[in-house]
Design a protein around this motif. Structure first.
Motif, PDB file in Angstrom:
ATOM      1  N   ASP A  71      -0.192   4.724  -1.121  1.00 54.18           N
ATOM      2  CA  ASP A  71      -0.825   4.657  -2.435  1.00 54.18           C
ATOM      3  C   ASP A  71      -2.346   4.731  -2.309  1.00 54.18           C
ATOM      4  O   ASP A  71      -2.928   4.196  -1.365  1.00 54.18           O
ATOM      5  CB  ASP A  71      -0.464   3.342  -3.136  1.00 54.18           C
ATOM      6  CG  ASP A  71       1.038   3.202  -3.361  1.00 54.18           C
ATOM      7  OD1 ASP A  71       1.726   4.231  -3.394  1.00 54.18           O
ATOM      8  OD2 ASP A  71       1.499   2.053  -3.492  1.00 54.18           O
ATOM      9  N   ARG A  72      -2.972   5.390  -3.255  1.00 56.09           N
ATOM     10  CA  ARG A  72      -4.431   5.392  -3.393  1.00 56.09           C
ATOM     11  C   ARG A  72      -5.161   5.819  -2.111  1.00 56.09           C
ATOM     12  O   ARG A  72      -6.181   5.238  -1.744  1.00 56.09           O
ATOM     13  CB  ARG A  72      -4.930   4.013  -3.853  1.00 56.09           C
ATOM     14  CG  ARG A  72      -4.452   3.650  -5.242  1.00 56.09           C
ATOM     15  CD  ARG A  72      -4.988   2.317  -5.713  1.00 56.09           C
ATOM     16  NE  ARG A  72      -4.470   1.214  -4.905  1.00 56.09           N
ATOM     17  CZ  ARG A  72      -3.279   0.646  -5.114  1.00 56.09           C
ATOM     18  NH1 ARG A  72      -2.503   1.073  -6.082  1.00 56.09           N
ATOM     19  NH2 ARG A  72      -2.885  -0.352  -4.356  1.00 56.09           N
ATOM     20  N   ILE A  73      -4.634   6.817  -1.447  1.00 54.89           N
ATOM     21  CA  ILE A  73      -5.329   7.390  -0.292  1.00 54.89           C
ATOM     22  C   ILE A  73      -6.099   8.609  -0.783  1.00 54.89           C
ATOM     23  O   ILE A  73      -5.514   9.622  -1.152  1.00 54.89           O
ATOM     24  CB  ILE A  73      -4.335   7.774   0.820  1.00 54.89           C
ATOM     25  CG1 ILE A  73      -3.604   6.528   1.323  1.00 54.89           C
ATOM     26  CG2 ILE A  73      -5.042   8.485   1.956  1.00 54.89           C
ATOM     27  CD1 ILE A  73      -4.512   5.461   1.878  1.00 54.89           C
ATOM     28  N   GLU A 109      -9.080   2.271   8.055  1.00 58.88           N
ATOM     29  CA  GLU A 109      -8.341   1.313   8.892  1.00 58.88           C
ATOM     30  C   GLU A 109      -6.851   1.346   8.575  1.00 58.88           C
ATOM     31  O   GLU A 109      -6.009   1.309   9.487  1.00 58.88           O
ATOM     32  CB  GLU A 109      -8.892  -0.097   8.674  1.00 58.88           C
ATOM     33  CG  GLU A 109     -10.292  -0.297   9.217  1.00 58.88           C
ATOM     34  CD  GLU A 109     -10.914  -1.617   8.787  1.00 58.88           C
ATOM     35  OE1 GLU A 109     -11.715  -2.160   9.559  1.00 58.88           O
ATOM     36  OE2 GLU A 109     -10.604  -2.102   7.672  1.00 58.88           O
ATOM     37  N   ILE A 110      -6.530   1.452   7.297  1.00 57.80           N
ATOM     38  CA  ILE A 110      -5.121   1.481   6.896  1.00 57.80           C
ATOM     39  C   ILE A 110      -4.441   2.749   7.402  1.00 57.80           C
ATOM     40  O   ILE A 110      -3.359   2.690   8.005  1.00 57.80           O
ATOM     41  CB  ILE A 110      -4.997   1.377   5.365  1.00 57.80           C
ATOM     42  CG1 ILE A 110      -5.394  -0.038   4.904  1.00 57.80           C
ATOM     43  CG2 ILE A 110      -3.573   1.698   4.901  1.00 57.80           C
ATOM     44  CD1 ILE A 110      -5.483  -0.191   3.404  1.00 57.80           C
ATOM     45  N   THR A 111      -5.061   3.893   7.171  1.00 54.40           N
ATOM     46  CA  THR A 111      -4.429   5.149   7.573  1.00 54.40           C
ATOM     47  C   THR A 111      -4.305   5.259   9.089  1.00 54.40           C
ATOM     48  O   THR A 111      -3.282   5.719   9.607  1.00 54.40           O
ATOM     49  CB  THR A 111      -5.201   6.362   7.028  1.00 54.40           C
ATOM     50  OG1 THR A 111      -6.583   6.270   7.405  1.00 54.40           O
ATOM     51  CG2 THR A 111      -5.099   6.434   5.512  1.00 54.40           C
ATOM     52  N   VAL A 116       0.823  -1.215   0.000  1.00 53.32           N
ATOM     53  CA  VAL A 116       0.000   0.000   0.000  1.00 53.32           C
ATOM     54  C   VAL A 116       0.855   1.262   0.000  1.00 53.32           C
ATOM     55  O   VAL A 116       0.347   2.378   0.098  1.00 53.32           O
ATOM     56  CB  VAL A 116      -0.974   0.022   1.198  1.00 53.32           C
ATOM     57  CG1 VAL A 116      -2.043  -1.043   1.049  1.00 53.32           C
ATOM     58  CG2 VAL A 116      -0.235  -0.136   2.525  1.00 53.32           C
ATOM     59  N   GLY A 117       2.147   1.073  -0.096  1.00 55.46           N
ATOM     60  CA  GLY A 117       3.080   2.185  -0.123  1.00 55.46           C
ATOM     61  C   GLY A 117       4.482   1.621  -0.203  1.00 55.46           C
ATOM     62  O   GLY A 117       4.687   0.408  -0.079  1.00 55.46           O
TER      63      GLY A 117
END
Length: 208
Positions: free
Chosen positions: A118-120, A73-75, A51-52
């Protein structure tokens, strides 16, 4: 070699960096290439996803197919883990009760402000005024809330009481709050802190 150990880590935290995996598993430098190969294999098998740069999240198998954690949740797990960040902006005002508006974007103030995943799409990342630590995190969050107060929506008639309630619930030291406001924020923030603490002491029973 490290596959099972890596997946155990992802069961505890849904987002991990390559460095965090190295540190937790105590990977020696001569084993870095082996670890990177294992991580790539897990990605190829869609057990985890990148994701990064050097950041990965778990993939869950469900009856509807493979599912990854939400952006929120990811952030939260990446930017606020280990006391390195906190919720700020409109979402913070909604969380403490100053505003009833539910923002469609989340703002996080974090030490990892220069690390974009990525893709935030619905999260704004903000640089803190001071490096965030376990000891100062709640102070900075409250002071940021006061600093940006005039620029955000408010629909409570007594916002200072809301801030004062945070002061009490978080058991923050008033002198420390005053000194931090004086040292790293504009004077109007210190003035509001003093006014807030006056409200708290004049009617402390209102926040019990």
């Amino acid at each position: 070699m490290f596959r099972d150990e890596i997946m155990v880590l992802f069961e505890k935290r849904i987002v991990l960096t390559n460095q965090e995996i190295r540190n937790t598993l105590k990977i020696q430098q001569h084993q870095y290439a082996i670890l990177n190969t294992e991580i790539k294999r897990l990605c190829d098998k869609d057990m985890i996803r990148r994701v990064g740069r050097g950041v990965y999240t778990i993939v869950w198998n469900t009856k509807w197919g493979k599912v990854v954690p939400t952006e929120g949740e990811i952030t939260s797990n990446f930017y606020m883990a280990n006391n390195e960040g906190y919720l700020s902006g409109p979402a913070y005002y909604n969380a403490i009760g100053i505003s009833t508006l539910i923002p469609n974007r989340k703002e996080i103030t974090t030490n990892k402000y220069n690390f974009l995943l990525d893709r935030i799409e619905n999260t704004d990342i903000v640089k803190p005024r001071r490096k965030i630590t376990k000891e100062n995190k709640m102070y900075l969050q409250l002071l940021d809330g006061i600093y940006f107060f005039s620029k955000n929506h408010c629909d409570t008639p007594k916002p200072l009481e809301i801030f004062a309630k945070q002061l009490q619930q978080l058991q923050l030291d008033e002198i420390t709050l005053i000194l931090m406001a004086k040292k790293i924020y504009p004077k109007f923030v210190l003035d509001m802190v003093l006014e807030m603490e006056e409200v708290y002491h004049n009617d402390g029973t209102a926040f019990a």
